[in-house]
Design a protein around this motif. Structure first.
Motif, PDB file in Angstrom:
ATOM      1  N   ALA B 152       0.882  -1.056   0.012  1.00 18.50           N
ATOM      2  CA  ALA B 152      -0.025  -0.003   0.205  1.00 18.50           C
ATOM      3  C   ALA B 152       1.040   1.282  -0.117  1.00 18.50           C
ATOM      4  O   ALA B 152       0.616   2.159  -0.719  1.00 18.50           O
ATOM      5  N   ASN B 153       2.005   1.147   0.673  1.00 17.59           N
ATOM      6  CA  ASN B 153       2.744   2.282   0.953  1.00 17.59           C
ATOM      7  C   ASN B 153       3.575   2.766  -0.379  1.00 17.59           C
ATOM      8  O   ASN B 153       3.622   3.836  -1.029  1.00 17.59           O
ATOM      9  N   MET B 154       4.105   1.750  -1.068  1.00 17.78           N
ATOM     10  CA  MET B 154       4.774   1.654  -2.280  1.00 17.78           C
ATOM     11  C   MET B 154       3.954   2.390  -3.381  1.00 17.78           C
ATOM     12  O   MET B 154       4.181   3.139  -4.150  1.00 17.78           O
ATOM     13  N   ALA B 155       2.612   1.879  -3.363  1.00 18.05           N
ATOM     14  CA  ALA B 155       1.645   2.554  -4.398  1.00 18.05           C
ATOM     15  C   ALA B 155       1.543   4.051  -4.084  1.00 18.05           C
ATOM     16  O   ALA B 155       1.684   4.690  -5.274  1.00 18.05           O
ATOM     17  N   ALA B 156       1.460   4.539  -3.087  1.00 13.86           N
ATOM     18  CA  ALA B 156       1.424   5.923  -2.712  1.00 13.86           C
ATOM     19  C   ALA B 156       2.662   6.661  -3.307  1.00 13.86           C
ATOM     20  O   ALA B 156       2.490   7.851  -3.897  1.00 13.86           O
ATOM     21  N   ILE B 157       3.856   6.221  -2.897  1.00 11.83           N
ATOM     22  CA  ILE B 157       5.069   6.930  -3.392  1.00 11.83           C
ATOM     23  C   ILE B 157       5.127   7.080  -4.815  1.00 11.83           C
ATOM     24  O   ILE B 157       5.510   8.130  -5.403  1.00 11.83           O
ATOM     25  N   THR B 158       4.755   6.011  -5.714  1.00 12.61           N
ATOM     26  CA  THR B 158       4.991   5.944  -7.119  1.00 12.61           C
ATOM     27  C   THR B 158       3.847   7.206  -7.619  1.00 12.61           C
ATOM     28  O   THR B 158       4.404   7.848  -8.360  1.00 12.61           O
ATOM     29  N   GLU B 159       2.714   7.209  -7.039  1.00 12.07           N
ATOM     30  CA  GLU B 159       1.842   8.394  -7.424  1.00 12.07           C
ATOM     31  C   GLU B 159       2.566   9.819  -7.310  1.00 12.07           C
ATOM     32  O   GLU B 159       2.381  10.644  -8.107  1.00 12.07           O
ATOM     33  N   PHE B 160       3.025  10.086  -6.111  1.00 11.97           N
ATOM     34  CA  PHE B 160       3.650  11.243  -5.665  1.00 11.97           C
ATOM     35  C   PHE B 160       4.850  11.681  -6.754  1.00 11.97           C
ATOM     36  O   PHE B 160       4.689  12.669  -7.383  1.00 11.97           O
ATOM     37  N   SER B 161       5.541  10.602  -7.134  1.00 16.56           N
ATOM     38  CA  SER B 161       6.581  10.939  -7.923  1.00 16.56           C
ATOM     39  C   SER B 161       6.233  11.312  -9.256  1.00 16.56           C
ATOM     40  O   SER B 161       6.778  12.166 -10.005  1.00 16.56           O
ATOM     41  N   ALA B 162       5.306  10.575  -9.892  1.00 13.39           N
ATOM     42  CA  ALA B 162       4.635  10.854 -11.168  1.00 13.39           C
ATOM     43  C   ALA B 162       4.199  12.327 -11.181  1.00 13.39           C
ATOM     44  O   ALA B 162       4.516  12.917 -12.084  1.00 13.39           O
ATOM     45  N   HIS B 163       3.695  12.834 -10.234  1.00 12.56           N
ATOM     46  CA  HIS B 163       3.145  13.906 -10.242  1.00 12.56           C
ATOM     47  C   HIS B 163       3.992  15.118 -10.118  1.00 12.56           C
ATOM     48  O   HIS B 163       4.074  15.916 -11.018  1.00 12.56           O
ATOM     49  N   ILE B 164       5.204  15.020  -9.523  1.00 19.04           N
ATOM     50  CA  ILE B 164       6.222  15.779  -9.430  1.00 19.04           C
ATOM     51  C   ILE B 164       7.036  16.025 -10.876  1.00 19.04           C
ATOM     52  O   ILE B 164       7.243  17.183 -11.275  1.00 19.04           O
ATOM     53  N   SER B 165       7.506  14.899 -11.285  1.00 14.36           N
ATOM     54  CA  SER B 165       8.155  14.748 -12.577  1.00 14.36           C
ATOM     55  C   SER B 165       7.037  15.606 -13.611  1.00 14.36           C
ATOM     56  O   SER B 165       7.507  16.310 -14.450  1.00 14.36           O
ATOM     57  N   GLY B 166       5.771  15.443 -13.519  1.00 17.14           N
ATOM     58  CA  GLY B 166       4.851  16.029 -14.509  1.00 17.14           C
ATOM     59  C   GLY B 166       5.028  17.710 -14.384  1.00 17.14           C
ATOM     60  O   GLY B 166       5.009  18.399 -15.491  1.00 17.14           O
ATOM     61  N   THR B 167       5.079  18.137 -13.232  1.00 18.83           N
ATOM     62  CA  THR B 167       5.166  19.571 -13.018  1.00 18.83           C
ATOM     63  C   THR B 167       6.635  20.068 -13.439  1.00 18.83           C
ATOM     64  O   THR B 167       6.492  21.250 -14.180  1.00 18.83           O
ATOM     65  N   LEU B 168       7.661  19.319 -13.261  1.00 19.37           N
ATOM     66  CA  LEU B 168       8.815  20.204 -13.616  1.00 19.37           C
ATOM     67  C   LEU B 168       9.211  20.015 -15.114  1.00 19.37           C
ATOM     68  O   LEU B 168      10.131  20.763 -15.740  1.00 19.37           O
ATOM     69  N   GLN B 169       8.552  19.237 -15.812  1.00 12.31           N
ATOM     70  CA  GLN B 169       8.782  18.975 -17.216  1.00 12.31           C
ATOM     71  C   GLN B 169       9.121  19.991 -18.015  1.00 12.31           C
ATOM     72  O   GLN B 169      10.497  20.305 -18.733  1.00 12.31           O
ATOM     73  N   ASP B 170       8.416  21.095 -17.955  1.00 12.10           N
ATOM     74  CA  ASP B 170       8.480  22.375 -18.920  1.00 12.10           C
ATOM     75  C   ASP B 170       9.831  23.236 -18.627  1.00 12.10           C
ATOM     76  O   ASP B 170      10.619  23.459 -19.526  1.00 12.10           O
TER      77      ASP B 170
END
Lengths: 285, 798
Positions: B152-170
């Protein structure tokens, strides 16, 4: 010849002189002169029959004295020279003379050896090689292959060349040479070289060997100290003109090339006794 | 009986013995039969049972099958209790039955207890296994819960990471672009500034910077040369670099600069696409001129300079050149297009040729210098020089592994060593000759002087000569040994380990020298002997003893010494000690023989002169022994003393214990008939020769010049034999008067009195003297001998 027993011939007296009968070309014949102070000396004529391996002998009387050297004429079978010692007035002198054999021995056809020992015949004196002025004669040499007219006598330190005239009945000195040096020099032996038209002579005195030219009567070479002791005799190689053999009291036989006299060509030391005399029958070298 | 029971019992026994199964079936079988059961069938049964037990049944298959069908076999599968019981009942007595019964009961009981134990053990294990399983069940349940939480914890972490990289892309894309532009701008600026910078570098002579800058820009300029602005820059740069290259070349050609400058220069030029081959040639020719100057200097002072310094400067310079050359052309890491040009191969080839030509000149100089070194005094200097020379070349070999130079250098060293050995040999030979000359002078000097003790005696001379030679040889060996010293670099070369020791030192030096001694000794016999005898007899004697000593001990000593010092390993056949000894002995023998001949000749000459020069017919009655005989005896005595100094006495044949008197009486009276007695009777000449011949037949033949042994008596015997034989021969050529014979009698008696003591067999002297007197009598005109008593009186008086 190798298969046959050795042939031995005994003499009743001691003997020192032996020669081949040079002029005889068919038979093998030797002349031997005896040495006896007290009896009449003899000359033995020894015939060797090599087919039957036998010896025939004849004896001639030589009443002049004991024979020290004998030599046969190259031209006449019957003529020979001897050196003999004569004792007169308590003085011993060695003289030389030319003799002729009685006619029947000349050919060697004499057939009665028994008679000869009983009543030996005497040699006929042809002439003396008068040497009263030169002293004792060591040997007399005939001119090799000559006509029997020339002889050389070695007397003390003189080389005397004689001409024989009037059928060898008269001898005159045609030339002479004298060996000068310190001390009493005396020739002991000599040989007349058959090479160079018979113009060379080799002599031995004490330990030295000397060569002489007979035309100028002068010395042409000298091998000092050829042997450690006295040189007894010497001879030339009949086939090679410069080669000379010598033997001495040091028990050595040496072969020399007279063109290179510093060293002998060969030296044999097999003997352990003094070599008394030698007759060289060199066929090849 | 109860075969079943016995079978059981035997089976038990086999159980017991089964523990020994390792020992093999046969042993078990033998043990099983230990009860003294003589029945062969019984034995076979036991055997088959054992086989059954061990599962082996090939051999006894038939028997076993027959056996197992037996219903009475209590262990067999076909056991039928009924039949068995009936059989027992039928066959056994009551007592036996009882016994059997109790036995069977006992067995059943023990089997029961065994079974109980087994069952109990199995039960226990089963209980503990059940416990364990129960415990495991609890643990697994707990673990499952924790795993669920983790996922359950691992799933949460993956989600956060995807979010951050999406923001920094530009933003990231923008930054990358900006930095790219910045770099480009800087490059352009560099390009535009390049000509100015290069000019400045040229002014400051900072060539390295200029070259590196230009190199960086070159590709770009090449690429964009179609654009006019870049083209301008490129042209400017080109001009400047051309100028720079010109300067560099000039600098390179001038060659005045140091090696370091030069190498820098070369490096830069290489980078400027200058053809490498040309550079190599230029570099090498430049180096060559400098090294040639070195060599010329070397040549000029070749003779004056100490041998150790020869060419040090040259070799070190050469090494420097090689090193820098390699640094420049060969070992440089190659990059880009330079790598494809195969510069190292080409450069290496050039270097080898260069080094070889220079080395050849250098070597010829070194060899000339070494040849100058002729003095044999101090070998260490030469060895040190060669060592240095070799060491220097080692440096080259390290720098230039494939080069033939070091091996050529080693060859030079080897040649020098060989030459050295030859020089030492000739030095030894000269020394030997010099020592012999010294000895000769020492021997010659005292002859005139009267005092004998003032000069060194023969033994002293011998020992000093021997020691001189040995010491010289030892010192030479020590000098030569330097070549193989451990601290010398070339001493471990195969030549110096093997051939130098065995062929060079042992054969070339020691053996050659010994052979030379023998050879030169033999020459004394051959040349000097017959030609005037210039060698003093004492020297012959001394040399003979020297050679004999060599044979007995010195040779083996020297060779052992050599072998030890040089640890000679004989790969090639060497001269054995025995051969050398034989040669030395032969030389000693020859010398001694020659000594005998020479001394014999001297005495012979005296005797010969004395016989030849006298008039024996007209001599006066003898009153005295002739002086020459006394002289002969004196000389013989002095020879005896001389020989006695160096050689042992030797063996004589046992002679009469009495003095000369007695032997003399033998001589005079006991054999008169075989002497000159026959000459009294001139009437019987045949008898004379007969008797003397018989006498000769029975007397021993005397070899006059036979070889002598290495002792005094033998030597003296030889000399006396020669002398008396000559005497005899001379007498035979003369004619004697009465008094002449008598004088000979007196002389011979005198000789008899003194000479017998010197010889090994006095009969020899008797015999020869008898012969002399006999020959004299034979050659006598008036043979009347002297009275024996008168002879004796005369001899006693004289």
């Amino acid at each position: 010849m190798e298969d046959d027993a050795p042939v031995i011939y005994g003499l009743e007296f001691q003997a020192r002189a032996l020669t081949a009968q040079t002029a005889e070309t068919d038979a093998i014949r030797f002349l031997v002169g005896t040495q006896s102070l007290k009896f009449d000396n003899q000359i033995h004529i020894i015939d060797f029959d090599d087919e039957n391996n036998m010896i025939n002998k004849s004896v001639l009387l030589h009443d002049a004295g004991e024979i020290w050297h004998i030599s046969g004429s190259p031209a006449e079978k019957a003529v020979l020279t001897t050196c003999y010692s004569k004792t007169s007035e308590s003085r011993v002198l060695t003289c030389a003379a030319v003799w002729r054999m009685p006619p029947e021995w000349e050919s060697g056809s004499h057939e009665s050896p028994d008679d000869s020992s009983n009543n030996p015949q005497t040699l006929e004196l042809l002439c003396h090689l008068d040497n009263t002025t030169h002293g004792s004669v060591a040997c007399v040499l005939w001119e090799p292959m000559g006509d029997g007219k020339r002889v050389i006598s070695l007397a003390e330190n003189h080389v005397l060349l004689w001409d024989l005239q009037e059928s060898s009945t008269k001898a005159t000195i045609s030339s002479s040479a004298t060996l000068e040096g310190k001390g009493q020099l005396k020739f002991t032996a000599g040989k007349w070289s058959p090479h160079h038209n018979s113009t060379q002579l080799a002599t031995a005195n004490d330990t030295a060997i000397r060569g002489w030219d007979l035309r100028s009567m002068s010395q042409i070479y000298c091998i000092e100290s050829a042997h450690g002791q006295l040189v007894r005799d010497l001879d030339f190689n009949p086939n090679k003109q410069y080669y000379l053999a010598s033997c001495g009291d040091d028990c050595k036989v040496k072969f020399w090339d007279v063109r290179h006299i510093n060293e002998p060509v060969k030296c044999l030391e097999e003997h352990s006794h003094c070599l008394q005399c030698h007759m060289i029958l060199q066929k090849s070298f | 009986s109860f075969p079943g029971i016995t079978a059981i019992q035997r089976q038990r026994e086999t159980h017991i013995y089964s523990g020994w199964s390792l020992m093999g079936r046969r042993l078990a079988c033998l043990s099983a039969t230990t009860p003294p059961d003589s029945d062969p069938t019984g034995r076979r049964r036991v055997h088959s049972m054992l086989q059954l037990y061990y599962g082996l049944n090939e051999e006894g298959k038939v028997v076993e099958q027959a056996e197992s069908l037996d219903p009475c076999d209590i262990n067999g599968p076909h056991f039928d209790p009924e039949v068995y019981l009936n059989k027992l009942r039928k066959e056994c007595s009551l007592g036996e039955l009882m016994d059997h019964e109790s036995c069977t009961v006992k067995q059943i009981r023990s089997l029961d207890s065994d079974m109980q134990t087994l069952v109990y053990e199995n039960y226990n294990k089963f209980i503990s296994a059940t416990d364990t399983i129960r415990k495991m069940k609890n643990d697994f349940k707990k673990m499952e819960d924790e795993m669920d939480c983790l996922s359950a914890n691992m799933a949460a972490i993956t989600e956060f990471s995807a979010h951050i990289s999406g923001t920094l892309q530009d933003q990231h894309a923008q930054i990358t672009k900006l930095s790219g532009v910045h770099t480009l701008l800087r490059k352009l600026q560099f390009l535009f500034e390049l000509p100015a910078r290069l000019n400045k570098c040229l002014e400051l002579q900072a060539y390295a910077q200029a070259v590196s800058a230009h190199r960086r820009a070159r590709c770009v300029l090449q690429q964009y040369s179609h654009m006019p602005s870049f083209r301008g820059i490129q042209d400017d740069c080109h001009v400047i670099m051309e100028q720079l290259a010109q300067q560099l070349r000039q600098k390179f050609r001038d060659g005045g600069s140091s090696a370091k400058d030069l190498s820098e220069c070369v490096e830069l030029l290489l980078q400027l696409d200058e053809p490498a081959e040309e550079l190599c040639d230029k570099f090498l020719s430049h180096a060559q001129s400098r090294l040639a100057a070195d060599l010329q200097g070397l040549e000029a002072e070749l003779k004056d300079s100490p041998v150790t310094d020869t060419g040090g400067l040259f070799v070190s310079n050469l090494c420097l050149v090689i090193a820098s050359y390699q640094e420049l052309f060969i070992n440089r890491p190659q990059e880009g297009e330079l790598a494809s040009k195969k510069i190292p191969e080409m450069a290496n080839g050039k270097l080898h040729v260069f080094v070889d030509t220079l080395a050849a000149r250098y070597f010829s100089l070194v060899e000339r210098r070494i040849q100058e070194e002729k003095g044999v005094g101090d070998n260490s200097l030469l060895v040190r020089a060669l060592d240095r020379f070799h060491r220097r070349l080692q440096a080259i070999s390290k720098l230039l592994p494939g080069s033939a130079v070091p091996s050529q250098g080693t060859e030079i060293v080897v040649r020098a060593a060989r030459e050295r050995i030859k020089q030492y040999l000739s030095a030894l030979q000269t020394f030997y000759h010099d020592s012999l000359t010294d000895v000769r002078q020492a021997l010659a000097a005292p002859r005139g002087a009267t005092s004998k003790d003032a000069t060194p005696s023969l033994p002293e001379l011998l020992t000093s000569l021997s020691n001189f030679i040995l010491n010289q040889l030892k010192s030479v060996l020590a000098s030569v040994h330097l070549f193989t010293a451990k601290d010398i670099t070339f001493s471990n070369k195969p030549y110096f380990k093997g051939e130098f020791c065995s062929q060079g030192v042992r054969e070339g030096l020691v053996v050659s020298f010994i052979k030379f001694i023998c050879q030169s000794s033999r020459q004394y016999c051959e040349s000097a002997g017959d030609r005037g005898g210039s060698t003093p007899p004492a020297l012959l004697l001394l040399l003979s003893r020297l050679c004999l000593d060599y044979e007995t001990s010195t040779i083996s000593y020297i060779l052992t010494l050599t072998d030890e010092q040089f640890l000679v390993q004989h790969h090639t056949p060497v001269t054995p000690v025995t051969a050398l000894c034989a040669e030395a002995r032969e030389a000693a023998q020859k010398l001694l023989n020659h000594y005998v001949k020479v001394q014999g000749l001297i005495i012979s000459q005296m005797l010969r002169k004395s016989v030849e020069t006298r008039d024996w017919v007209n001599t006066i009655e003898p009153r005295n022994v002739r002086a020459v005989m006394k002289r002969v005896v004196e000389d013989t005595t002095s020879i005896d003393v001389q020989v006695g100094l160096l050689y042992e006495e030797g063996v004589r044949k046992a002679h009469s214990s009495d003095s000369s008197k007695r032997t003399f009486s033998v001589y005079s009276s006991s054999r008169p008939q075989i002497r000159y007695a026959p000459s009294y009777t001139p009437s019987a000449p045949m008898d004379t020769s007969l008797l003397s011949n018989i006498n000769k037949l029975f007397s021993e033949r005397i070899d006059i010049f036979s070889p002598v042994e290495f002792n005094k008596v033998s030597v003296l015997t030889g000399i006396i034999k020669i002398s008396l034989k000559t005497f005899l021969e001379c007498v035979r050529l003369r004619t004697f008067g009465r008094y002449g014979l008598q004088q000979i009698q007196v002389d011979c008696h005198y000789l008899q009195m003194y000479l017998w003591r010197f010889v090994s067999d006095e009969n020899l002297v008797h015999f020869l003297l008898d012969e002399i007197v006999g020959s004299a009598a034979h050659r006598c005109l008036d043979p009347s001998p002297m009275e024996q008593s008168v002879i004796e009186v005369i001899c006693e008086r004289g």
